[in-house]
Enzyme design. Sequence first.
Site, mmCIF file in Angstrom:
data_model
loop_
_atom_site.group_PDB
_atom_site.id
_atom_site.type_symbol
_atom_site.label_atom_id
_atom_site.label_comp_id
_atom_site.label_asym_id
_atom_site.label_seq_id
_atom_site.Cartn_x
_atom_site.Cartn_y
_atom_site.Cartn_z
ATOM 1 N N ILE A 28 3.120 -5.019 18.164
ATOM 2 C CA ILE A 28 2.398 -6.147 16.594
ATOM 3 C C ILE A 28 3.650 -7.053 17.205
ATOM 4 O O ILE A 28 3.191 -8.178 17.029
ATOM 5 C CB ILE A 28 2.504 -5.450 15.233
ATOM 6 C CG1 ILE A 28 1.107 -4.230 15.731
ATOM 7 C CG2 ILE A 28 2.129 -6.643 14.022
ATOM 8 C CD1 ILE A 28 0.807 -4.033 14.732
ATOM 9 N N ASN A 101 9.596 -7.078 11.058
ATOM 10 C CA ASN A 101 8.426 -6.457 11.113
ATOM 11 C C ASN A 101 8.373 -4.728 11.890
ATOM 12 O O ASN A 101 8.165 -3.809 12.115
ATOM 13 C CB ASN A 101 7.689 -6.922 12.532
ATOM 14 C CG ASN A 101 6.885 -6.584 13.431
ATOM 15 O OD1 ASN A 101 5.745 -5.538 13.693
ATOM 16 N ND2 ASN A 101 7.319 -5.876 14.399
ATOM 17 N N SER A 150 3.065 -4.416 6.704
ATOM 18 C CA SER A 150 2.788 -3.200 5.801
ATOM 19 C C SER A 150 2.166 -2.050 6.460
ATOM 20 O O SER A 150 2.101 -2.390 8.010
ATOM 21 C CB SER A 150 2.553 -3.460 3.887
ATOM 22 O OG SER A 150 2.109 -2.458 2.983
ATOM 23 N N SER A 151 0.974 -1.466 5.928
ATOM 24 C CA SER A 151 0.798 -0.463 6.936
ATOM 25 C C SER A 151 -0.671 -0.318 5.618
ATOM 26 O O SER A 151 -1.076 -0.144 4.651
ATOM 27 C CB SER A 151 0.580 0.100 7.667
ATOM 28 O OG SER A 151 -0.027 1.687 7.229
ATOM 29 N N TYR A 165 6.174 8.094 5.310
ATOM 30 C CA TYR A 165 5.824 6.641 6.009
ATOM 31 C C TYR A 165 5.128 5.469 4.897
ATOM 32 O O TYR A 165 5.540 4.400 4.585
ATOM 33 C CB TYR A 165 5.179 7.114 7.532
ATOM 34 C CG TYR A 165 4.393 5.599 7.940
ATOM 35 C CD1 TYR A 165 5.580 4.417 8.493
ATOM 36 C CD2 TYR A 165 3.221 5.103 7.411
ATOM 37 C CE1 TYR A 165 4.758 3.535 8.970
ATOM 38 C CE2 TYR A 165 3.092 4.080 7.943
ATOM 39 C CZ TYR A 165 3.477 3.034 8.636
ATOM 40 O OH TYR A 165 3.414 1.601 9.392
ATOM 41 N N LYS A 169 5.920 1.699 3.278
ATOM 42 C CA LYS A 169 5.159 0.775 3.094
ATOM 43 C C LYS A 169 4.819 0.404 1.440
ATOM 44 O O LYS A 169 5.160 -1.126 1.185
ATOM 45 C CB LYS A 169 4.019 0.486 3.692
ATOM 46 C CG LYS A 169 4.601 1.267 5.233
ATOM 47 C CD LYS A 169 5.348 -0.232 5.624
ATOM 48 C CE LYS A 169 5.415 0.129 7.414
ATOM 49 N NZ LYS A 169 6.188 -1.368 8.053
#
Length: 260
Positions: A28, A101, A150-151, A165, A169
């Site tokens: 990404i 990122n 983020s996610s 994880y 975020k």
Amino acid sequence: MHAHTSTADSGKPLAGRTALVTGASRGIGRGIAERLARDGARVAVHYGRNEAAAKEVVAAIEAAGGSAFAIGVELGLPGDAEALWEQFDRHADGLDILVNNAGIGTAPPLEEITEEEYDRVFAVNVKAPFFLVRQGLGRLRDGGRVINVSSGLARTAVMPDKVAYAMTKGALDVFTRDLSKTLGPRGITVNSVAPGIIETDNTAGWLHGTPDGWDTAASISALGRVGTPADVADVVAFLASDAGRWVTGSWVDATGGSLT
């Protein structure tokens, strides 16, 4: 095209601006770096360990007519932010767009994770962006942009094994929200962009290495496909541009409808 077309009209909305994308040597991050460069920004391509991959990104950007330089600092270690800015300062005298990122893309399940692994994922995913901003405040120009990657997992428990994880975020999103108020008086916008499942070398093992991986991943999205780095990079590019000037403190769902 008319003779008097402005820079923005010529497809270079970020001309004259400098961007820093952390973790930009692949996935990404690479997609974001290449897109911002295509929009006219000069891009600092940060990498942790893979110098060859970062130089490949710089070469690709330059081959496409853009401008970029690589800076290598491993994040999550003491002094990482200072070291990164020290390298950055050798190439540029200020920053307009910061894209946080870089991140560790997963973490072991609750029953398996060690304290060291927990500390590491928080050090890279939360502490590093925090102190990159903290140390970068004097370099970030008024009217600039901070974009945190983020996610979707910050808003859904669909993969509870990735709890640590997902927690990082969630913390990053709170940072986005509060920082938008801190930097608002300077005209700097701060937003989170949340990808869903994206095809990168990070997810390749699952997508291509398991019998139903790809179909399962595609079915999670309302649009019925797996995302690409470009899908996320285009959202980041919008927020980085003048068109995104009135969006700040926001959490932008770039999961292809995976949370619906």
